[in-house]
Every structure is written in C-alpha cells, then in structure tokens.
Design an enzyme around this catalytic site. Structure first.
Site, PDB file in Angstrom:
ATOM      1  N   ARG A  82       1.735  88.873  -0.430  1.00 30.72           N
ATOM      2  CA  ARG A  82       1.310  89.605   0.892  1.00 30.72           C
ATOM      3  C   ARG A  82       1.182  91.099   0.369  1.00 30.72           C
ATOM      4  O   ARG A  82       0.173  91.791   1.201  1.00 30.72           O
ATOM      5  CB  ARG A  82       1.764  89.318   2.109  1.00 30.72           C
ATOM      6  N   LYS A  96      14.736  85.133  -7.890  1.00 33.19           N
ATOM      7  CA  LYS A  96      14.749  83.821  -7.348  1.00 33.19           C
ATOM      8  C   LYS A  96      15.811  82.799  -8.104  1.00 33.19           C
ATOM      9  O   LYS A  96      16.331  83.411  -9.325  1.00 33.19           O
ATOM     10  CB  LYS A  96      13.333  83.119  -7.893  1.00 33.19           C
TER      11      LYS A  96
HETATM   12  N1  BES Z   1       5.162  82.506  -5.045  1.00 31.13           N
HETATM   13  C1  BES Z   1       5.966  82.313  -4.061  1.00 31.13           C
HETATM   14  C2  BES Z   1       5.900  81.217  -2.994  1.00 31.13           C
HETATM   15  C3  BES Z   1       5.823  79.783  -3.996  1.00 31.13           C
HETATM   16  C4  BES Z   1       6.843  79.172  -3.755  1.00 31.13           C
HETATM   17  C5  BES Z   1       4.844  79.223  -4.466  1.00 31.13           C
HETATM   18  C6  BES Z   1       7.132  77.816  -4.376  1.00 31.13           C
HETATM   19  C7  BES Z   1       4.707  77.999  -4.914  1.00 31.13           C
HETATM   20  C8  BES Z   1       5.980  77.507  -4.960  1.00 31.13           C
HETATM   21  C9  BES Z   1       6.124  83.675  -3.150  1.00 31.13           C
HETATM   22  O1  BES Z   1       5.751  84.876  -3.715  1.00 31.13           O
HETATM   23  C10 BES Z   1       7.541  83.586  -2.582  1.00 31.13           C
HETATM   24  O2  BES Z   1       8.574  83.791  -3.348  1.00 31.13           O
HETATM   25  N2  BES Z   1       7.643  83.617  -1.153  1.00 31.13           N
HETATM   26  C11 BES Z   1       8.882  83.579  -0.595  1.00 31.13           C
HETATM   27  C12 BES Z   1       8.671  84.455   0.691  1.00 31.13           C
HETATM   28  C13 BES Z   1       9.939  84.665   1.286  1.00 31.13           C
HETATM   29  C14 BES Z   1      11.048  85.692   0.597  1.00 31.13           C
HETATM   30  C15 BES Z   1       9.760  85.440   2.922  1.00 31.13           C
HETATM   31  C16 BES Z   1       9.236  81.981  -0.221  1.00 31.13           C
HETATM   32  O3  BES Z   1       8.308  81.341  -0.077  1.00 31.13           O
HETATM   33  O4  BES Z   1      10.532  81.909  -0.373  1.00 31.13           O
HETATM   34 ZN    ZN Z   2       7.679  85.730  -4.645  1.00 33.10          ZN
END
Ligand code: BES
Ligand code: ZN
Ligand code: ZN
Length: 506
Positions: free
Chosen positions: A353, A279
C-alpha cells in the site's frame, strides 16, 4: 506452439491424434464425433454402449482406429452435462486434451469445432478452445538443466473445418486467443522467475523490451527522479534494499488525444521479506510473486497494443524489493507521500500500500477516466476468499460492474468486499495523517481504505490477487505456480470499454 486452420474433413487427414468431444448422457453422437465413429465402424458408440465412457467432464479415452481413418489415434474427451456447459469448461476440456497429448509424447494433433455448444458463439468457442490449449500447456523451465531433451513440446495444433465461411470466423478468433495467451505467458514468466532473476531493474528492462516490440511508450523513474518528485512512500520501502527501485510507466494510445486514459497500477514488489517486520521463513520463497500485479499490468499493455484496441491506457508499476537492510524503514517511521499526506509505518510488511499510494497519486497527472490497481496485497484476502477469488473494492459502481462482467467471461472470479467507511478509524494515526495498518480484523478492507485516500476523486477500483496469483494446486487450464491472473480480465474489460466508447463517438 502454433495453431493452424485447415480446410477439409477431420476424418480424411493423417494426424498423430485427433481430439473429439462428447457430452455426458448424450446417447446420440453428433458432429465430428459422429463422422469419426461412422468411419471407424462404430468404435466410439461401442465405448458408450459398453459403459466404458460416459462423457463426464474431463473424462478421456484413447482409441486406435487402425486403417479406418488415416490418423493414428482418437482422443475422446468428456464435456460433462450439456446443460452445465460454458466457456470456462470448454477451456478446461481442451487444456486437458492438450496435456494428455503431451503426456503421450506426441507433438502434433488436430481437432474439429464441429460439436454442439449451446449459447456459445463460434467466435467465443474458437477463442476458448485455443486459449485452453495454449494456457494449459504452460511450463516454466529456464532453470532446469537436467533431462531437458526428454521434454516434449507440442509444435502444432490443427483446427479442421470444411466451411470457408466458418474459417473466416475461427481464424481471427484464434489470433486473438494467441495474443492474449502470449501475454498471460509473459505475466507467468515474470512471476515465476525468482527474485534474483527478476529485480526491479530487470523488470524495468523486460518492460522496455515489451514496449519496443509492441510499440508502447515507456518511461522509467529512477531513485533521483522519484526523490525530486517526492515519492517518499515508494522510496521508503526501497530503503532496505541495495537494488534500486524503478517506477515503470507504460503508455498505449489507441484512441484520440482527448480520450481520457484508463490507468492500471500494478504492485511490483519483486521480493517481500516483510522488511524489519520480517515474515516467518516458511513459504517466504512464495514472495517472489509479490510483483504479480505489476506483471499483469505489463502483460495487459502488451496484449492491448497487439490487439490494437481503440482505447488509451496508462500502466504504472512501482517496483522495489522489501528487505530489512541497515537503512530500512522502521516501525514508527513517518513518511510524506507524493500526495502530501503523511503516513506512519506501523508494520513494514504492509509495504504494498505504501508503494501503491505514490503510484496512485502519480496517476492523477494523466487525468484518467478510471484508475484500477491490482496487487497481491493482503494475506487476509486469502483467509476471506481462498485461493481462487480476487477481492474487489472500489468507489465507482459502474467500474466495478464492468470488471465483474469481464471476470465472468474470463473465468477469473472477483468478489466485492465492502469499503466500509467506519473502518477508516482503524487506520487513524496518533502522529501522522494515516497509519499503514489497522487491526487484524478486516485486513483486506482497511488496506483498500488506505489506498482510497490516494485515489483522489477519480473512479477507482482495487483488486486484491493475493490468493490467485500463485497457485499451490493446478486448475484445469492453469498449471501450478504463477497463474497470470488479471491479464485476461483486464483485456476483456478494456475491449468491452473501448467498444462502448467507440459507439458513443462514432
Ligand atoms: N505481499 C503480502 C501479502 C500476501 C500474503 C500476498 C500472502 C500473497 C500471499 C503483503 O505485503 C503483506 O505482507 N501483507 C500483510 C499486511 C499486514 C502486515 C497488515 C499481511 O497480509 O500479513
Ligand atoms: Zn508485505
Ligand atoms: Zn507484499
């Protein structure tokens, strides 16, 4: 803080402060406000007559009654228009009142429930007032070492009521509110702790403490056990971290042996760096909250046991960090899940997931009556619904309706997004049975469609709490930060569900 109930008249005792309420546009005072006004020579009426107080929602005014009553202060709170009033506003008003009291650096106060509350029973009213006060006073301070002694902690709130028959209604309702608020505090604490103080091992340790206090059964699967079972999507995510993964299973048996349990599954990523699909660093610290679903499940199990609800519940919390260590998952890797389905990992940041997939499959061994998972799953859900609303998707209309009803009662709004089957092609993989991400489009829905492949034929519902788990801005009775979202919703849902099954099998 403790909430006590005292028999008598609010104007007769000596409190640091008494809280009383007014509706907007009500020219005539009622209930406790009328009693206090009369005793104070019309001081409240003067405020209204001079236009200094209108009763607007969350408006407040302080009065000093001198010797007209024994108490030192009267805190007047506005409730807004009577026709717009509901339990959610009631929680907010009393939360704001308690926060004001604390700002005054007073550590005790009193209130009366003798005010009009159309369409709200005394039981609901008592519960909402107590919840508002307790939830609004939450703070997370274990890591603050400076100026600690300057902090004021409210020690006691006294509810004054003269009628013993009403006390018999108020008292148990307040006890329920205390049990639920205690559980919300637990969830908020688990989430507020930074990831170095809330590793999967520590989370499992906390779950053990909860289990022994509340009388829950607990089992924690370690890496070896998960290997033996074949929980490879969970283990895959854990590979990038030195912290060992834990799969926490809590069991509460409040009903008969033959009563099928409800399975609650909570995402327990104690830190989500994204893994190799790392990230950006801005706001990455917020990813300590990626176990908010798991926290909600642990807290719900605690409240359910303390309330002795006549229902069977299983809580499953797959817990691990998501880090980019030398052994980490890499984009393109293929994992064989516990269900046997193979998953191509396109993006290691879609790790929630992956761990939920194995937890969903694991839940099948309990032959649950319903499976509900709760997870900070997608940033896309925040784009779709904002910070305050839970995204809901599921396969069972009656389960979704029950969750929606519960959410309306607790003020934790859910909004259903469609599980649009045609979007399944977005997660079709060329090399495995399914891939872990689709396009950017409909990211919340494709995540749910992925989970659905692991829910089996059980009635299943998924709650995406990416928005409301951690608040950037406070709400009336939810301070900024970890909200504990989902706990009150689940407890309400389980309460309602146990009442219904009780009626079916008297
Ligand atoms: N934990 C994150 C989702 C999230 C984002 C929760 C912001 C709370 C605040 C999750 O694991 C994630 O990173 N999801 C990705 C999915 C994508 C790679 C398809 C996302 O939402 O960007
Ligand atoms: Zn994630
Ligand atoms: Zn995540």
């Amino acid at each position: 803080m403790k909430i006590t109930i005292k028999k008598g008249n609010i104007a007769d005792f000596n409190f640091e402060a008494v809280v009383t309420v007014l509706f907007e546009g009500n020219k005539k005072l009622e209930g406790a406000s009328l009693i206090l006004d009369k005793r104070c020579g019309g001081a409240i009426n003067d405020l209204l007559a001079y236009g200094d107080f209108e009763g607007k929602l969350f408006q407040s005014a302080l009065l000093y009654p001198k010797e007209s009553i024994p108490s030192k202060r009267i805190l007047l709170m506005g409730m807004g228009k009577k026709e717009d009033f509901d339990t959610e506003k009631l929680r907010g008003v009393f939360s704001k009142a308690a926060q004001k009291i604390r700002e005054l650096r007073i550590d005790t106060f009193a209130l009366s429930l003798d005010f009009d509350s159309p369409d709200i029973s005394l039981e609901e009213k008592s519960k909402a007032v107590a919840e508002g006060i307790l939830l609004g006073l939450y703070r997370f301070t274990p890591f603050k070492t400076i100026d600690k002694e300057k902090e004021v902690t409210i020690k006691e709130c006294t509810i004054v009521e003269n009628d013993p028959a009403l006390i018999d209604i108020i008292s148990p309702a307040v006890q329920v509110a205390e049990i639920i608020s205690d559980a919300v505090y637990l969830a908020r604490d688990l989430v507020s702790n930074p990831s170095n103080a809330m590793t999967p091992t520590i989370l499992a340790e906390k779950a053990r403490e909860v289990a022994s206090q509340a009388g829950l059964e607990i089992e924690v699967l370690d890496r070896d056990k998960m290997k033996e079972l074949g929980m490879n999507t969970l283990l895959g995510v854990a590979r990038g971290s030195k912290e060992p993964p834990q799969c926490i299973i809590l069991q509460y048996n409040g009903a008969g042996k033959n009563d099928k349990p409800v399975a609650l599954i909570g995402k327990g990523i104690t830190f989500d760096s994204g893994g190799i699909s790392i990230k950006p660093s801005a706001k990455m610290e917020e990813m300590k909250s990626d176990m908010a679903g798991g926290a909600a499940v642990i807290a719900t199990m605690k409240a359910t046991a303390n309330l002795k609800l006549p229902i069977n519940v299983i809580g499953i919390i797959p817990a691990t960090e998501n880090l980019p260590g030398g052994n980490a998952l890499k984009p393109g890797d293929i994992l064989k899940s516990l269900s046997g389905q193979t998953v191509e990992v396109i993006n290691t940041d879609a790790e929630g997931r992956l761990i939920l997939a194995d937890a969903l499959t694991y839940a099948h061994r309990y032959e649950p009556a319903a499976i509900i998972d709760i997870a900070t799953l997608t940033g896309a859900c925040i784009i779709a619904l904002g910070d305050n609303i839970i995204g809901m998707m599921g396969t069972d209309a009656s389960l979704k309706n029950s969750l929606k009803d519960a959410s309306e009662k607790t003020g934790e709004p859910v909004w259903e997004l469609p599980l649009w089957h045609e979007y399944e092609e977005l997660i079709q993989s060329d090399t495995a049975d399914v891939k872990n991400v689709g396009d950017r489009a409909a990211g919340t829905i494709t995540a749910a469609l992925f989970l659905k492949k692991f829910a089996g034929d059980y009635p299943w519902c998924h709650l995406d709490i990416a928005g409301p788990a951690l608040l950037a801005k406070e709400r009336p009775y939810i301070p900024k930060g970890a909200s504990g979202v989902g706990v009150r919703l689940f407890v309400q849902f389980l309460k309602e569900r146990s009442r219904k099954t009780d009626e079916k099998n008297p």
